[in-house]
Design a protein around this motif. Structure first.
Motif, mmCIF file in Angstrom:
data_model
loop_
_atom_site.group_PDB
_atom_site.id
_atom_site.type_symbol
_atom_site.label_atom_id
_atom_site.label_comp_id
_atom_site.label_asym_id
_atom_site.label_seq_id
_atom_site.Cartn_x
_atom_site.Cartn_y
_atom_site.Cartn_z
ATOM 1 N N TYR A 141 1.371 -1.426 -0.384
ATOM 2 C CA TYR A 141 -0.124 -0.050 0.106
ATOM 3 C C TYR A 141 0.767 1.391 0.154
ATOM 4 C CZ TYR A 141 -2.363 4.074 2.458
ATOM 5 O OH TYR A 141 -1.978 5.361 3.187
ATOM 6 N N TRP A 148 -10.315 6.271 1.479
ATOM 7 C CA TRP A 148 -10.486 4.742 1.673
ATOM 8 C C TRP A 148 -11.369 4.236 0.989
ATOM 9 C CZ3 TRP A 148 -6.735 2.415 2.747
ATOM 10 C CH2 TRP A 148 -5.398 2.755 3.486
ATOM 11 N N ILE A 182 -10.846 0.826 -0.312
ATOM 12 C CA ILE A 182 -11.674 -0.391 0.196
ATOM 13 C C ILE A 182 -12.258 -1.688 -0.733
ATOM 14 C CG2 ILE A 182 -13.516 -1.651 1.780
ATOM 15 C CD1 ILE A 182 -12.443 1.089 4.152
ATOM 16 N N TYR A 242 -6.547 -5.263 -0.309
ATOM 17 C CA TYR A 242 -5.746 -4.881 0.889
ATOM 18 C C TYR A 242 -6.877 -5.153 1.888
ATOM 19 C CZ TYR A 242 -2.721 -1.903 -1.661
ATOM 20 O OH TYR A 242 -1.734 -1.231 -3.006
ATOM 21 N N THR A 247 -7.193 -2.871 5.064
ATOM 22 C CA THR A 247 -8.494 -2.294 5.584
ATOM 23 C C THR A 247 -9.873 -3.166 6.278
ATOM 24 O OG1 THR A 247 -9.590 -3.871 3.764
ATOM 25 C CG2 THR A 247 -9.049 -2.176 3.223
ATOM 26 N N GLN A 248 -9.754 -3.647 7.095
ATOM 27 C CA GLN A 248 -10.267 -4.592 8.215
ATOM 28 C C GLN A 248 -9.704 -3.057 9.531
ATOM 29 O OE1 GLN A 248 -12.761 -5.855 9.005
ATOM 30 N NE2 GLN A 248 -12.943 -6.676 6.905
ATOM 31 N N ILE A 256 -7.950 -0.260 8.502
ATOM 32 C CA ILE A 256 -8.798 0.335 8.551
ATOM 33 C C ILE A 256 -10.256 1.193 8.748
ATOM 34 C CG2 ILE A 256 -8.991 2.479 6.331
ATOM 35 C CD1 ILE A 256 -6.669 2.035 7.811
ATOM 36 N N ARG A 257 -10.510 -0.013 8.574
ATOM 37 C CA ARG A 257 -12.665 0.377 9.135
ATOM 38 C C ARG A 257 -12.606 0.263 10.212
ATOM 39 N NH1 ARG A 257 -16.355 -1.972 5.265
ATOM 40 N NH2 ARG A 257 -15.659 -3.224 3.788
#
Length: 235
Positions: A67, A86, A90, A95, A99-100, A102-103
């Motif tokens: 990333y 984002w 996502i 990724y 992304t989990q 980032i969520r």
């Protein structure tokens, strides 16, 4: 004219939790810092902090490295909406583990949402309910949000054509009974803990003004319920 700003900056540096590892890690989700080696370090730290969100078989470390140097991601300019940016990343599905993380990071209240949460609490927690438990407050807010999302009130949602003989919502009844049992269990547990402390320190429960105030409050509550019942019958 610069002196007040300088003093304000020094005060904020001294008071704000700028050395917090969590805040430092969260700063790495800003797309502006993508490409810097420090962003990789802090993203990995954030993944460790939020490891409960990442499947055990996944390793976000390699995804973080890819990333950080991915030339195909959309450009991000200062002031752009970070959530929308984002959301686009996502949607690419490149990724999944990262992304989990980032969520989870973006779900944390930030900006005006923090202040608005205190305003919402003011609608529920007042002088008469200042000792409300977090679980109770959470339940109240969940009901409020549910009704608001459906654009309905509690009366319209559970309204029956025939109040006395119409069918009752069984789910509501089960939830009420479960909540009652849970509250009763919690109160009994608190009473047992209080008795243990009293026995440990050789003291006994007072039966003075506090007990009288409790009895008076219960009597007033019963009277209020009776008045509401009579008002409903008249209507």
């Amino acid at each position: 004219m610069k002196l007040p700003y300088i003093n304000c900056g020094k005060y904020m540096q001294a008071k704000l939790p700028l050395k917090s590892k969590t805040l430092q890690a969260l700063s790495s989700i800003d797309p502006v810092v993508r490409g810097h080696s420090q962003a990789v370090i802090q993203l990995k730290e954030l993944a460790i902090i939020m490891k409960h969100l990442v499947p055990t078989e996944s390793d976000p470390s390699m995804e973080i490295l890819r990333y950080n140097v991915d030339p195909n991601l959309a450009n991000y300019e200062e002031g752009d909406d970070i959530v929308k940016w984002w959301a686009h990343v996502i949607s690419l599905g490149k990724y999944p583990a990262l992304t989990q993380v980032i969520r989870g990071a973006l779900s944390i209240f930030h900006g005006p949402l923090v202040e608005s949460s205190f305003s919402l609490m003011g609608d529920v927690i007042d002088k008469k309910s200042a000792n409300m438990r977090i679980s109770t407050f959470n339940a109240v807010q969940t009901v409020k949000y549910t009704l608001r999302s459906r654009r309905r009130t509690g009366i319209t949602m559970f309204k029956r054509e025939d109040v006395k003989l119409g069918p009752v919502d069984k789910t509501v009844c089960r939830n009420i009974r479960a909540a009652g049992k849970k509250d009763k269990s919690f109160r009994e547990k608190r009473i047992e803990e209080r008795k243990k402390r009293q026995a440990e320190y050789g003291c006994r429960a007072s039966c003075g003004s506090a007990e009288r105030a409790k009895t008076t409050a219960q009597a007033e509550e019963r009277q209020a319920r009776l008045r509401r019942g009579k008002a409903e019958e008249c209507s």
